[in-house]
Write a protein that holds these residues in place. Structure first.
Motif, mmCIF file in Angstrom:
data_model
loop_
_atom_site.group_PDB
_atom_site.id
_atom_site.type_symbol
_atom_site.label_atom_id
_atom_site.label_comp_id
_atom_site.label_asym_id
_atom_site.label_seq_id
_atom_site.Cartn_x
_atom_site.Cartn_y
_atom_site.Cartn_z
ATOM 1 N N ASP A 112 0.824 -1.222 0.000
ATOM 2 C CA ASP A 112 0.000 0.000 0.000
ATOM 3 C C ASP A 112 0.855 1.267 0.000
ATOM 4 O O ASP A 112 0.322 2.377 0.116
ATOM 5 C CB ASP A 112 -0.925 0.003 1.224
ATOM 6 C CG ASP A 112 -1.987 -1.097 1.153
ATOM 7 O OD1 ASP A 112 -2.328 -1.500 0.011
ATOM 8 O OD2 ASP A 112 -2.456 -1.547 2.214
ATOM 9 N N GLY A 113 2.176 1.106 -0.091
ATOM 10 C CA GLY A 113 3.069 2.259 -0.170
ATOM 11 C C GLY A 113 3.213 3.037 1.115
ATOM 12 O O GLY A 113 3.448 4.252 1.085
ATOM 13 N N LEU A 114 3.129 2.365 2.267
ATOM 14 C CA LEU A 114 3.123 3.069 3.550
ATOM 15 C C LEU A 114 4.507 3.208 4.181
ATOM 16 O O LEU A 114 4.646 3.891 5.192
ATOM 17 C CB LEU A 114 2.164 2.364 4.523
ATOM 18 C CG LEU A 114 0.709 2.283 4.042
ATOM 19 C CD1 LEU A 114 -0.162 1.603 5.093
ATOM 20 C CD2 LEU A 114 0.156 3.671 3.727
ATOM 21 N N PHE A 115 5.514 2.556 3.636
ATOM 22 C CA PHE A 115 6.890 2.768 4.096
ATOM 23 C C PHE A 115 7.824 2.506 2.926
ATOM 24 O O PHE A 115 7.410 2.051 1.848
ATOM 25 C CB PHE A 115 7.224 1.900 5.310
ATOM 26 C CG PHE A 115 7.147 0.415 5.087
ATOM 27 C CD1 PHE A 115 8.198 -0.282 4.506
ATOM 28 C CD2 PHE A 115 6.020 -0.312 5.471
ATOM 29 C CE1 PHE A 115 8.141 -1.648 4.299
ATOM 30 C CE2 PHE A 115 5.941 -1.680 5.274
ATOM 31 C CZ PHE A 115 7.018 -2.355 4.687
ATOM 32 N N ASP A 116 9.112 2.776 3.138
ATOM 33 C CA ASP A 116 10.082 2.716 2.039
ATOM 34 C C ASP A 116 10.927 1.452 2.039
ATOM 35 O O ASP A 116 11.159 0.861 0.979
ATOM 36 C CB ASP A 116 11.005 3.942 2.111
ATOM 37 C CG ASP A 116 10.241 5.244 2.011
ATOM 38 O OD1 ASP A 116 9.464 5.387 1.056
ATOM 39 O OD2 ASP A 116 10.419 6.112 2.898
ATOM 40 N N VAL A 117 11.441 1.053 3.193
ATOM 41 C CA VAL A 117 12.339 -0.106 3.268
ATOM 42 C C VAL A 117 11.937 -0.978 4.451
ATOM 43 O O VAL A 117 11.298 -0.514 5.407
ATOM 44 C CB VAL A 117 13.813 0.324 3.412
ATOM 45 C CG1 VAL A 117 14.246 1.174 2.225
ATOM 46 C CG2 VAL A 117 14.061 1.069 4.714
ATOM 47 N N LEU A 118 12.340 -2.254 4.371
ATOM 48 C CA LEU A 118 12.001 -3.214 5.415
ATOM 49 C C LEU A 118 13.272 -3.805 6.015
ATOM 50 O O LEU A 118 14.177 -4.222 5.288
ATOM 51 C CB LEU A 118 11.140 -4.346 4.830
ATOM 52 C CG LEU A 118 10.808 -5.517 5.765
ATOM 53 C CD1 LEU A 118 9.952 -5.042 6.943
ATOM 54 C CD2 LEU A 118 10.091 -6.628 4.989
ATOM 55 N N VAL A 119 13.327 -3.841 7.353
ATOM 56 C CA VAL A 119 14.426 -4.482 8.078
ATOM 57 C C VAL A 119 13.802 -5.503 9.016
ATOM 58 O O VAL A 119 12.887 -5.169 9.780
ATOM 59 C CB VAL A 119 15.255 -3.455 8.880
ATOM 60 C CG1 VAL A 119 16.397 -4.164 9.613
ATOM 61 C CG2 VAL A 119 15.804 -2.371 7.964
ATOM 62 N N THR A 120 14.260 -6.743 8.966
ATOM 63 C CA THR A 120 13.650 -7.804 9.768
ATOM 64 C C THR A 120 14.574 -8.235 10.895
ATOM 65 O O THR A 120 15.759 -8.484 10.669
ATOM 66 C CB THR A 120 13.322 -9.032 8.895
ATOM 67 O OG1 THR A 120 14.529 -9.514 8.269
ATOM 68 C CG2 THR A 120 12.323 -8.666 7.807
ATOM 69 N N CYS A 121 14.027 -8.322 12.106
ATOM 70 C CA CYS A 121 14.780 -8.850 13.242
ATOM 71 C C CYS A 121 14.748 -10.379 13.213
ATOM 72 O O CYS A 121 13.898 -10.976 12.553
ATOM 73 C CB CYS A 121 14.199 -8.312 14.553
ATOM 74 S SG CYS A 121 14.699 -6.613 14.917
ATOM 75 N N PRO A 122 15.651 -11.044 13.945
ATOM 76 C CA PRO A 122 15.787 -12.511 13.839
ATOM 77 C C PRO A 122 14.550 -13.266 14.304
ATOM 78 O O PRO A 122 13.857 -12.861 15.251
ATOM 79 C CB PRO A 122 16.985 -12.809 14.757
ATOM 80 C CG PRO A 122 17.708 -11.512 14.892
ATOM 81 C CD PRO A 122 16.680 -10.446 14.806
ATOM 82 N N VAL A 123 14.277 -14.383 13.629
ATOM 83 C CA VAL A 123 13.187 -15.284 14.004
ATOM 84 C C VAL A 123 13.743 -16.694 14.154
ATOM 85 O O VAL A 123 14.838 -17.010 13.692
ATOM 86 C CB VAL A 123 12.057 -15.291 12.949
ATOM 87 C CG1 VAL A 123 11.497 -13.898 12.750
ATOM 88 C CG2 VAL A 123 12.530 -15.881 11.622
ATOM 89 N N ASN A 124 12.961 -17.543 14.805
ATOM 90 C CA ASN A 124 13.276 -18.968 14.927
ATOM 91 C C ASN A 124 12.375 -19.710 13.944
ATOM 92 O O ASN A 124 11.166 -19.817 14.152
ATOM 93 C CB ASN A 124 13.032 -19.434 16.366
ATOM 94 C CG ASN A 124 13.399 -20.903 16.577
ATOM 95 O OD1 ASN A 124 13.657 -21.637 15.626
ATOM 96 N ND2 ASN A 124 13.399 -21.332 17.828
ATOM 97 N N ASP A 125 12.964 -20.219 12.854
ATOM 98 C CA ASP A 125 12.164 -20.879 11.815
ATOM 99 C C ASP A 125 11.349 -22.041 12.367
ATOM 100 O O ASP A 125 10.192 -22.252 11.966
ATOM 101 C CB ASP A 125 13.065 -21.389 10.690
ATOM 102 C CG ASP A 125 13.777 -20.258 9.956
ATOM 103 O OD1 ASP A 125 13.422 -19.092 10.196
ATOM 104 O OD2 ASP A 125 14.687 -20.549 9.163
#
Length: 383
Positions: A112-125
């Motif tokens: 929807d164009g609400l932010f510019d870039v994405l940074v993801t914090c660590p997850v446990n698959d």
């Protein structure tokens, strides 16, 4: 171009890991808010729980929609509506579900164009697996969400090199069969395009590692031919290089990127050459997506012992890539029309035709009397 800070969406990752600690420590530096507008996709209640457990000062503003985000503050968007039980330092399906909810909400908002870039914090698959659902990792999940027939690639970077892997997360027994000329050429092209567009390197040099310690079938029949085909397009790829000598001799310093054939071949030297922190960039997709190259670190969770530098650098990387893409794409959007005829397109008639202006001058000269042509006065019969 609109003058506003870049909006950085950050997912909170596994709610029992170090995600919130990394976020709080990163934005404890006020200069970060001068650089970007963060939107944390998570849970205000879970964030408050971690803040109290860590005993640190961290302020954030609660918002329900990304449109409400304001500059100069840490915006905490409620991506998990339900209550989330926090068990710091322990794996749980509830924590995994909360991390996936934040990622899903962020991807929806990006569309929807609400932010510019994405940074993801660590997850446990393992915590995200469910009945009938196989989670292969955040990178693979994001790739599937943006399935548009592109060929995405993960680039690892540290202080000394950028590393790409041809057969990412593939079992070793399947690697040789996956090394085809098409795959090698495709990965080199994706890597080179990333170096140009995302890193603003005008003529990138890519080193390609060999599969076997010595020259083998894959090197002779696949990798060398792929490099040759790539270089026919006036691009710069070199190799294949034996990995042991390549890194032992420091040859990686001569290249902008290194393409390894399989996971351990690339990750082992990359980890050995990482001094402080490292990050990863998912390239080849419309979205700019980066992540700190670290795990959930349950053993450090809640102890104020996690190092946030990798997350901070991942944010820097996302901002740099976003700006570099704008600079790269802007002149490509409105190319100048072709105002000349290339020599290879000229026919024999065009090549040897007399220019019109010169042709008219010759005609005028021919029509003038001889004396006028010689610059002398014309004699008359009376004389």
């Amino acid at each position: 171009m609109e003058q506003r800070k870049i909006r950085v969406a950050i997912t909170h990752g596994d709610t029992n890991g170090v995600g919130y600690e990394l976020i709080f420590k990163t934005f404890s530096d006020p200069t970060m808010l001068e650089l970007c507008t963060p939107i944390i996709y998570g849970s205000p209640k879970v964030a408050a729980y971690h803040r109290n457990a860590l005993g640190i000062e961290a302020s954030f503003s609660i918002i329900e929609r990304a449109e409400e985000a304001r500059e100069g503050r840490v915006n905490m968007l409620t991506a998990c509506d339900e209550e989330v039980k926090v068990e710091i330092g322990s794996a749980s399906q509830e924590a995994g579900h909360a991390s996936l909810m934040a990622l899903d909400r962020a991807i929806t908002d990006y569309r929807d164009g609400l932010f510019d870039v994405l940074v993801t914090c660590p997850v446990n698959d393992a915590s995200i697996q469910g009945a009938g659902f196989q989670f292969k990792g955040q990178t693979a999940y994001i790739e599937e969400c943006f399935n548009d027939d592109t060929h995405p690639m993960t680039i690892l970077q540290n202080e000394q090199l950028r590393m790409g892997i041809l057969t990412e997360d593939m079992p070793l027994k399947e690697v040789a069969a996956a090394i085809t000329k098409e795959n090698v050429v495709g990965k080199i092209k994706t890597f080179a395009t990333c170096l140009k567009r995302d890193y603003s390197i005008s003529c990138p040099r890519v080193a390609v590692l060999s599969l076997n310690p010595g020259a083998g079938k894959e090197e002779d029949e696949v990798i060398r031919k792929a490099i040759g085909e790539f270089n026919e397009e006036s691009l710069c790829a070199f190799g294949p290089y034996a990995a042991d000598d390549f890194f032992a001799n420091g040859d990686y310093r001569n290249f902008d990127g290194v393409l390894a054939m399989y996971h351990d071949q690339g990750m082992a030297p990359f980890a050995a050459l990482t001094i402080e922190s490292s990050e990863q960039l998912l390239t080849g997709l419309p979205i700019v997506c980066t992540a700190p190259n670290q795990g959930v670190q349950y053993s450090l969770a809640g102890k104020d012992a996690a190092n946030e530098n990798s997350l901070r650098h991942a944010i820097f990387l996302a901002i740099d890539v976003f700006r570099n893409r704008e600079c790269y794409d802007e002149p490509m959007a409105h190319p100048l029309p072709k105002l000349y005829r290339e020599r290879r397109d000229e026919s024999e008639k065009v090549r040897f035709a007399i220019p019109k202006k010169h042709e008219n001058a010759i005609k005028e000269r021919a029509e003038k009397p001889q004396g006028a042509r010689d610059g002398k006065p014309r004699e008359t019969a009376a004389e």
